[in-house]
Write a protein that holds these residues in place. Structure first.
Motif, PDB file in Angstrom:
ATOM      1  N   ALA A   1      35.242 -10.163  48.375  1.00 19.18           N
ATOM      2  CA  ALA A   1      35.801 -11.325  49.074  1.00 19.18           C
ATOM      3  C   ALA A   1      34.719 -12.055  49.875  1.00 19.18           C
ATOM      4  O   ALA A   1      34.895 -13.213  50.244  1.00 19.18           O
ATOM      5  N   ILE A   2      33.584 -11.376  50.132  1.00 16.58           N
ATOM      6  CA  ILE A   2      32.488 -12.003  50.889  1.00 16.58           C
ATOM      7  C   ILE A   2      31.393 -12.467  49.924  1.00 16.58           C
ATOM      8  O   ILE A   2      31.018 -13.636  49.913  1.00 16.58           O
ATOM      9  N   ALA A   3      30.889 -11.545  49.108  1.00 13.69           N
ATOM     10  CA  ALA A   3      29.842 -11.881  48.130  1.00 13.69           C
ATOM     11  C   ALA A   3      29.830 -10.804  47.053  1.00 13.69           C
ATOM     12  O   ALA A   3      29.812  -9.616  47.363  1.00 13.69           O
TER      13      ALA A   3
ATOM     14  N   ALA B   1      24.914 -13.379  48.564  1.00 14.38           N
ATOM     15  CA  ALA B   1      24.895 -13.220  50.024  1.00 14.38           C
ATOM     16  C   ALA B   1      23.682 -13.928  50.620  1.00 14.38           C
ATOM     17  O   ALA B   1      23.779 -14.597  51.650  1.00 14.38           O
TER      18      ALA B   1
ATOM     19  N   GLN C   1      30.519  -7.046  59.922  1.00 12.52           N
ATOM     20  CA  GLN C   1      31.819  -6.480  60.324  1.00 12.52           C
ATOM     21  C   GLN C   1      32.182  -5.282  59.447  1.00 12.52           C
ATOM     22  O   GLN C   1      32.651  -4.259  59.931  1.00 12.52           O
ATOM     23  N   VAL C   2      31.929  -5.424  58.133  1.00 13.59           N
ATOM     24  CA  VAL C   2      32.214  -4.318  57.215  1.00 13.59           C
ATOM     25  C   VAL C   2      31.309  -3.132  57.543  1.00 13.59           C
ATOM     26  O   VAL C   2      31.743  -1.968  57.545  1.00 13.59           O
TER      27      VAL C   2
ATOM     28  N   TRP D   1      23.447 -16.923  53.574  1.00 13.91           N
ATOM     29  CA  TRP D   1      23.284 -15.818  54.533  1.00 13.91           C
ATOM     30  C   TRP D   1      23.857 -16.132  55.916  1.00 13.91           C
ATOM     31  O   TRP D   1      24.545 -15.300  56.510  1.00 13.91           O
TER      32      TRP D   1
ATOM     33  N   GLN E   1      30.074 -11.638  58.417  1.00 12.53           N
ATOM     34  CA  GLN E   1      31.194 -10.963  57.745  1.00 12.53           C
ATOM     35  C   GLN E   1      30.755  -9.616  57.179  1.00 12.53           C
ATOM     36  O   GLN E   1      31.494  -8.625  57.224  1.00 12.53           O
ATOM     37  N   LEU E   2      29.534  -9.574  56.632  1.00 14.79           N
ATOM     38  CA  LEU E   2      29.020  -8.316  56.094  1.00 14.79           C
ATOM     39  C   LEU E   2      28.822  -7.300  57.224  1.00 14.79           C
ATOM     40  O   LEU E   2      29.110  -6.109  57.067  1.00 14.79           O
TER      41      LEU E   2
ATOM     42  N   VAL F   1      32.268  -5.703  48.518  1.00 12.35           N
ATOM     43  CA  VAL F   1      32.757  -6.784  49.386  1.00 12.35           C
ATOM     44  C   VAL F   1      32.987  -8.064  48.571  1.00 12.35           C
ATOM     45  O   VAL F   1      32.448  -9.119  48.885  1.00 12.35           O
TER      46      VAL F   1
ATOM     47  N   LEU G   1      27.542 -15.723  55.726  1.00 12.34           N
ATOM     48  CA  LEU G   1      28.103 -14.458  55.237  1.00 12.34           C
ATOM     49  C   LEU G   1      27.624 -13.230  56.003  1.00 12.34           C
ATOM     50  O   LEU G   1      28.329 -12.217  56.051  1.00 12.34           O
ATOM     51  N   GLU G   2      26.443 -13.302  56.615  1.00 11.11           N
ATOM     52  CA  GLU G   2      25.920 -12.111  57.291  1.00 11.11           C
ATOM     53  C   GLU G   2      26.895 -11.566  58.343  1.00 11.11           C
ATOM     54  O   GLU G   2      27.125 -10.353  58.390  1.00 11.11           O
TER      55      GLU G   2
END
Lengths: 338, 338
Positions: free
Chosen positions: B30-32, B38, B51-52, B42, B48-49, B28, B45-46
């Motif tokens: 693009a996120i971290a 991360a 969602q993945v 947090w 977004q993580l 990921v 970003l959490e």
């Protein structure tokens, strides 16, 4: 070469190269954004950083940024390893004598070292935070090295080659929490709060002949509330040198770039209480516990108090021309805002 | 949500989101790029993580990468803080009984904790490296949490809110180095070499009702050389829960995001040597020292050896449906190449 970390730019701050006189600095984002990043790839990046250092010293930049130690975090604002030796065995022996105990003879041959916490150092001009004066807040003025990678089982010679940078440290100790904690058998924990390091870390060549035998041969100067309190020589009575301390760390494990290894409280052998203080011509002390131990040995109990809220501690080291090598740690003890 | 760190991409590896079944993963960038990055941010970003993670679980990606625990480093390959409690006081009491000493009563109310070294963890499938079998190599199977930022003086309730992730740990101990080291008074150092953590760290919600009261209520399964050796319940006999352990860390200092706090060796109260082993219907042990302590209490000396080069240790935890939650730590003891 001299390096520092400004607080701006996130948790790991912004690496800057500082000129020798500590008046100007320059960020180096194209080389390394943080000191840890520089240490992770030191062989490749050090020559590039040195080019910037030489240009700063020669005045080649038309727009160098003024260097402000108050804008600095500790060179590594957070680190992966912080281990602190007790290389000045005189200090350890005084601790024992003050409580009527013998020093085990192997303490002269096997380094004493504790594993410190390294996730939240404070900056060299930040407060010493505490929730309670009754914790027995004390300074400990020390020298420390930052290393590269070292393999398991390294010899002192191999370990010495991995020493990248030198700096000063105030390893704050909470003396009144130590006896209870050590009695539990697992070493220091709550009694060792956040340490602060000097504004600048320097490569050993900056000290010239004063870096030899793995020791820094300069007095470490401590002021308490503006009064000179200690100036023992860091190269004298250091029983274990830095290569030996680093080798001790790696007996059973690898050690990674960016590890910080401390000397323990600098302490010179002196005759006793009355000859050891600055007022009486001695070299003084790098922690309050030491004068309290002399007092206990001579009169049965300590007279000097630990630090109170509002007290200030300044730790510095000067070159032979009288210029500060690392910049000063200058901290005020303050109540943590709760 | 489940997160892991692949070894590729530098010292801190590459963060991947792993699906619940541990079969597929996705970087990921693009996120971290790293787990520490991360954790540093947090709150932002959490989501977004997650969602993945949901997309991975629902099969929304046409090209998910197969997840290989052998390609993993520990979730944090190096960390800024690793402090290990001894929350299963039964284990500590057995240590004392085996040497004929009483457990101080305050050990039931004041957590025992040691400051670990965190610069050079090894991966979950990497060897347990040692230079000498005579060091007395032992496993210690434990549960650990990774936290966010916590202020000084946090209450257990405040500390509990900062728990971000859970994982397993093999806190390798060198038993024959411990007595000499603890006798020096400064705690563990050389006797605690590099720890390894489970391939995957998970958010507490992954455990459903089995994460409650700040404890993980599942058996921790240990195999030695392929034989079941222990499966004590991690939620039973844990005297101090994780929020209490985190609060203990922060009594005198702030704690930063990415700090790892361990439970200490999981240990359930059992009748004695013969009822405690797996063969006799007991729940077994999470370290060799524990069976040796039972042997010492019953027959005056230990019978079971510590680990030898070539021995293997597997540590795992399964959900109620029998699926591995964190992936397994699976290490072989090997001589460090010198």
């Amino acid at each position: 070469m001299k390096l520092a970390t400004l607080k701006r730019g996130g948790r790991d701050g912004t690496l800057v190269v500082v000129n020798r006189a500590l008046t100007h600095c320059r960020p180096v984002p194209a080389i390394a954004r943080t000191l840890q990043a520089a240490l992770d790839d030191w062989e490749a990046l050090e020559p590039q950083l040195r080019q910037v250092y030489e240009a700063l010293n020669s005045g080649a930049f038309t727009d160098p940024e003024p260097f402000d130690p108050a804008a600095c975090h500790s060179p590594l604002p957070r680190a992966y390893q912080w281990a602190d030796g007790s290389a000045y065995v005189n200090h350890v022996e005084l601790v024992r004598r003050a409580r009527g105990a013998e020093l085990p003879p192997e303490f002269w041959t096997d380094p004493l070292m504790y594993q410190g916490g390294s996730d939240s150092f404070v900056g060299p001009r930040d407060p010493v935070w505490a929730l309670d004066e009754a914790w027995g807040i004390d300074l400990e003025a020390e020298v420390a090295v930052i290393t590269g990678d070292v393999k398991m089982g390294a010899t002192p010679t191999e370990a010495g080659k991995a020493i990248r940078l030198l700096m000063l440290v105030n390893d704050v100790s909470l003396r009144n929490l130590i006896p209870g904690e050590l009695a539990k058998g697992f070493g220091f924990f709550q009694s060792k709060p956040a340490s602060a390091f000097s504004p600048v870390a320097v490569t050993p060549d900056e000290l010239g002949d004063d870096w030899r035998d793995g020791r820094v041969h300069r007095p470490l100067t401590v002021h308490l509330n503006g009064q000179l309190f200690g100036q023992p020589d860091a190269g004298t009575d250091m029983v274990f040198n830095f290569p030996q301390l680093v080798a001790h760390v790696t007996k059973t494990r690898e050690m990674e770039a960016g590890s910080i290894i401390g000397s323990g409280t600098v302490s010179n052998k002196q005759g006793g209480l009355h000859g050891s203080s600055i007022a009486n011509g001695g070299v003084g002390y790098c922690c309050l516990a030491e004068v309290r131990m002399y007092e206990t040995i001579e009169s049965g109990k300590p007279q000097t108090s630990f630090l109170k809220f509002g007290d200030t501690v300044r730790i510095d080291m000067f070159d032979r021309a009288g210029a500060s090598i690392f910049g000063a740690i200058d901290q005020r003890v303050e109540r943590y805002p709760s």
